[in-house]
Structures are given as structure tokens and as C-alpha cells.
Design a protein around this motif. Structure first.
Motif, PDB file in Angstrom:
ATOM      1  N   HIS A 141      -6.525  -2.187   5.573  1.00 51.73           N
ATOM      2  CA  HIS A 141      -5.182  -1.624   5.552  1.00 51.73           C
ATOM      3  C   HIS A 141      -4.993  -0.744   6.784  1.00 51.73           C
ATOM      4  O   HIS A 141      -5.949  -0.181   7.298  1.00 51.73           O
ATOM      5  CB  HIS A 141      -4.958  -0.886   4.216  1.00 51.73           C
ATOM      6  N   HIS A 169       1.162   5.325  -2.048  1.00 51.00           N
ATOM      7  CA  HIS A 169       0.540   6.279  -2.979  1.00 51.00           C
ATOM      8  C   HIS A 169       1.608   7.088  -3.706  1.00 51.00           C
ATOM      9  O   HIS A 169       1.887   8.227  -3.323  1.00 51.00           O
ATOM     10  CB  HIS A 169      -0.386   7.218  -2.220  1.00 51.00           C
ATOM     11  N   ASP A 174       1.830   3.001   3.306  1.00 49.75           N
ATOM     12  CA  ASP A 174       0.892   4.105   3.108  1.00 49.75           C
ATOM     13  C   ASP A 174       1.654   5.378   2.738  1.00 49.75           C
ATOM     14  O   ASP A 174       1.199   6.488   3.018  1.00 49.75           O
ATOM     15  CB  ASP A 174       0.001   4.350   4.339  1.00 49.75           C
ATOM     16  N   GLU A 177      -8.344   2.331  -2.676  1.00 47.70           N
ATOM     17  CA  GLU A 177      -8.866   1.970  -1.401  1.00 47.70           C
ATOM     18  C   GLU A 177     -10.253   2.516  -1.216  1.00 47.70           C
ATOM     19  O   GLU A 177     -10.558   3.645  -1.608  1.00 47.70           O
ATOM     20  CB  GLU A 177      -7.921   2.430  -0.274  1.00 47.70           C
ATOM     21  N   HIS A 210       0.834  -1.200   0.000  1.00 50.47           N
ATOM     22  CA  HIS A 210       0.000   0.000   0.000  1.00 50.47           C
ATOM     23  C   HIS A 210       0.870   1.252   0.000  1.00 50.47           C
ATOM     24  O   HIS A 210       1.420   1.630   1.034  1.00 50.47           O
ATOM     25  CB  HIS A 210      -0.900  -0.023   1.245  1.00 50.47           C
TER      26      HIS A 210
END
Ligand code: NI
Length: 255
Positions: free
Chosen positions: A152, A8, A202, A92, A6
Motif C-alpha cells: 500500500h 482508517h 490512507d 496492515e 485503504h
């Protein structure tokens, strides 16, 4: 190799050095990354990353914080993107009751449910964002018994973790596990079987200690693995290997 489930990389914080950073992941010990989308646009970017980089995969979806104007057109676009090569999940998606300016709860639930339905239809796992919405997220899991997925950055209780694990779900943990004020996550990690745990950053958010507050990236994943190893009383190398296998199994990737 580490698998960041995960991150971004579409975030503007990576604008200055995105290409160099993503090209250097292998030498940093990171062999695979899943980049989830939060809007139609960032989902499209995630698909582009997956097309550009051999070690990147995409999830596509609309995040509860970004779902204000979501309607049929957006759901159709997400469903179309979900069928592109190397798209391995819907996400997500979920519920975020923390921010007051977020869309109304009823609307968030509707957007979440529509995307759970897409996941069920396409037989893809989901990546769930649950912030201060544990009860309603658990209700959604129960409402879609055929959909499996991952919570998550799991912040729920051991009791809810047990319910999710019994249903075949996975739990993701990142930098916040290393924070001094981490509340329930260390207990959940200590409790749960390691073969359902996914490592994540994240990024650019939630950098692990000692980089807390700085920009996060996938190369900090070993710090999270070390904390998991400490909580489990095993070697970090074992955590690295097992979580790699977990992520490949969860996303259906041949690792
Ligand atoms: Ni995220």
C-alpha cells in the motif's frame, strides 16, 4: 464508483462525524471501502464497520509501529478476527524503519512473518506497509512464495515493482502521488499495467492536492484517479472502472 482500498475510519479524527460521513459515501461516488486494522483493537473496530455498513470490508493485522507488545495472544486474536465475515485481508502489516522509536527491526520482522504465515494459512491476501524498509520487505515476499498481496502507498523502485508484479502482487497509490515532490511513484504508475493498480486514500492521512495537510477521506479519491489517468494518458472514467475491478478481484469481493 470508486473503491477505496485503504482507509482508517477508526481514527479519532473521524470521531465528530464518522457515522454521517460513512453513510454519505455512496452519494460521494465511493461504492466500497476496506478499513485495515493496526492493532487488535482497531482490527476489531474494522470488523464492526464491516458488519454495520454494506459498503465496508475489513482487513485485520498489527502495524509495525504498533507491534511493541505483540505476542502469541495477539496473533491468536488476529487469526480469529480474520475468520469473521467480510474480512478480506491481513493488514496492515510490514516494516517501518522511519521512526526511531519504533520496535527493533528484528522484532518487526518477526511480527511481520507471523502474520504472513496467518495469511498463508487462511489463504488471505496481505496489505503491506513498507516505509524505508524496501530490501527487507522484498525478502519477506520471497520468504512466503504462497502469499500474495499489495504494497500500500507504494514508494519503492520500478525494479522492485517489476519483481512484485511478476509474482502476482498489486500496488496501491494514494494522495502522495499528487504531491509536487512525489519521487518514484509517478514513474512506477507510468510503468506498471493498470490492472494491478489499487486506489487508496490512507485516510485520515495523505490528503491529495489541493487538500494536502487536511483531513483526508474517501471522497477525495477522484483526485488520485485523475493523476493516474494523466500519467497513463487515458480517461479518468477508465481508471475508475479498472481500479474498481482490480480491487474486487484482489479482495475476492463480488462487485
Ligand atoms: Ni494505513
Amino acid at each position: 464508483m470508486f473503491f477505496d482500498t485503504h482507509a482508517h475510519y477508526d481514527d479519532e479524527k473521524f470521531d465528530p462525524d464518522r457515522e454521517a460521513l460513512l453513510s454519505s459515501m455512496m452519494e460521494g461516488g465511493v461504492g466500497c471501502i476496506v478499513n485495515p486494522g493496526c492493532t487488535v483493537e482497531t482490527s476489531r473496530q474494522a470488523v464492526e464497520f464491516a458488519q454495520t455498513y454494506a459498503h465496508m470490508y475489513a482487513a485485520v493485522g498489527i502495524h509495525p509501529e504498533n507491534c511493541h507488545d505483540t505476542g502469541n495472544e495477539e496473533f491468536e486474536q488476529i487469526e480469529a478476527l480474520a475468520q469473521k465475515p467480510k474480512v478480506v485481508a491481513i493488514g496492515e502489516i510490514g516494516l517501518d524503519y522511519y521512526w526511531e522509536e519504533n520496535p527493533p527491526r528484528a522484532f518487526q520482522k518477526e511480527v511481520f512473518a507471523r502474520q504472513m504465515a496467518i495469511a498463508g494459512k487462511l489463504n488471505l491476501p496481505v496489505v503491506v506497509h513498507d516505509r524505508d524498509a524496501h530490501g527487507d520487505c522484498m525478502d519477506m515476499v520471497r520468504a512466503f512464495p504462497n502469499v500474495r498481496g499489495e504494497f500500500h502507498c507504494y514508494s519503492g523502485s520500478v525494479e522492485d515493482a517489476k519483481i512484485l508484479l511478476d509474482r502476482g502482487w498489486y500496488l496501491g497509490f494514494g494522495g502522495s502521488l499528487t504531491f509536487k515532490n512525489a519521487r518514484r511513484a509517478p514513474d512506477v504508475v507510468a510503468y506498471m499495467p493498470l490492472d494491478r493498480l489499487l486506489l487508496e486514500t490512507d485516510a485520515p492521512y495523505l490528503a491529495p492536492v489541493p487538500y494536502r495537510g487536511k483531513r483526508n477521506d474517501s471522497k477525495y479519491l477522484p483526485l488520485v484517479a485523475a493523476r493516474v489517468a494523466q500519467l497513463k494518458g487515458i480517461d479518468a472514467k477508465e481508471v475508475e472502472q479498472i481500479t474498481w475491478d482490480n480491487a474486487c478481484r484482489f479482495f475476492g469481493i463480488n462487485g
